[in-house]
Design an enzyme around this catalytic site. Structure first.
Site, short mmCIF file in Angstrom:
data_model
loop_
_atom_site.label_atom_id
_atom_site.label_comp_id
_atom_site.label_asym_id
_atom_site.label_seq_id
_atom_site.Cartn_x
_atom_site.Cartn_y
_atom_site.Cartn_z
N ILE A 87 0.90 -0.99 0.05
CA ILE A 87 0.11 0.14 -0.11
C ILE A 87 0.61 1.23 -0.10
O ILE A 87 1.92 1.19 0.64
CB ILE A 87 -0.86 -0.14 1.43
CG1 ILE A 87 -1.73 1.18 1.38
CG2 ILE A 87 -0.14 -0.23 2.44
CD1 ILE A 87 -2.83 1.04 2.46
N SER A 88 0.54 2.21 -0.79
CA SER A 88 1.61 3.43 -1.00
C SER A 88 1.51 4.17 0.30
O SER A 88 0.70 4.08 1.03
CB SER A 88 1.02 4.35 -2.08
OG SER A 88 1.12 3.73 -3.49
N GLN A 89 2.69 4.88 0.32
CA GLN A 89 2.93 6.00 1.36
C GLN A 89 1.53 6.92 1.39
O GLN A 89 0.98 7.12 0.03
CB GLN A 89 4.02 6.54 1.17
CG GLN A 89 4.52 7.85 1.84
CD GLN A 89 5.58 8.41 1.10
OE1 GLN A 89 5.89 8.05 0.09
NE2 GLN A 89 6.09 9.39 1.86
#
Ligand code: SAH
Length: 216
Positions: A62-64
């Site tokens: 999951i992206s930042q």
């Protein structure tokens, strides 16, 4: 802990988003509202609001939070928009989109990830998200055209079916580049013309499929 997580989200907005130029009020409100911790496994929940990506299983991430907010802001969303997302993953980005616009369509190629994301959508009663397990590089022709398209995996180029399924006017955001490093690319369709520009350098997991990378 409910309050604790709410505070962590308020701090995320103050410390990670506002100083880096996230200013769209709808995006800031969605980032302050969507419970990111519920999209990751229990052991990772205390870290869910940190300034970094997190593993979500099956070798995916999951992206930042900042990257999620930036891509969402680049879409210039309105309440009326119908949005296509490629790469559901844990479903967090889809939930942020669903908090802002009318309808979200999201496609994920890894079935167990999609099954988990769907359970989280149900738990949060996000009824404006429609999802399917498939190769998202083909888009989702049945529901096209889409006002906005977001691809949350990195590919060598923008898949042709996605450009075709983008409405006019429409905006598409995708990390484009080689396997290790990509540039966040914003493609705009307007009055029959297509233009694109590059935002920042990013590192995403691979977009695998007919119009993406052919091998891991
Ligand atoms: N938006 C996600 C990010 C997940 S990482 C989130 O908020 O969690 C990117 C995801 O893209 C991975 O789950 C990966 O399996 C998926 N993906 C890669 N290639 C794909 C394709 N061709 N079609 C659909 N999903 C794909």
């Amino acid at each position: 802990m409910r309050n604790g997580y709410e505070k962590l989200r308020a701090r995320l907005v103050e410390e990670q988003l506002l100083p880096r130029g996230i200013h769209d009020p709808a995006v800031l409100a969605a980032m302050a509202a969507v419970p990111r911790h519920l999209f990751v496994e229990e052991a990772l929940r205390p870290q869910a609001y940190g300034d970094f990506p997190l593993p979500i299983g099956e070798g995916q991430t999951i992206s930042q939070p900042y990257i999620v907010a930036l891509m969402t802001q680049l879409l210039e969303l309105t309440k009326e928009d119908r949005v296509l997302e490629i790469g559901t993953g844990c479903g967090y980005q889809a939930a942020v989109l669903a908090a802002i616009c009318r309808q979200v369509y999201t496609v994920e190629r890894i079935k167990p990830l999609l099954a988990r994301a769907r359970r989280t959508f149900d738990r949060l009663q996000l009824f404006n998200i429609l999802s399917k397990a498939d190769d998202g590089t083909e888009g989702w022709a049945e529901h096209a055209p889409f006002d906005k398209i977001i691809v949350t995996a990195g590919g060598p180029s923008i898949p042709a079916p996605l450009t075709e399924q983008l409405a006019d006017p429409g905006v598409l955001v995708m990390p484009v580049g080689d396997r290790d490093l990509q540039a966040l690319t914003v493609l705009r369709k307007q009055a029959g013309e297509i233009t694109s520009r590059i935002e920042e350098r990013v590192r995403f997991v691979k977009l695998l499929g007919a119009h993406g990378w052919k091998t891991e």
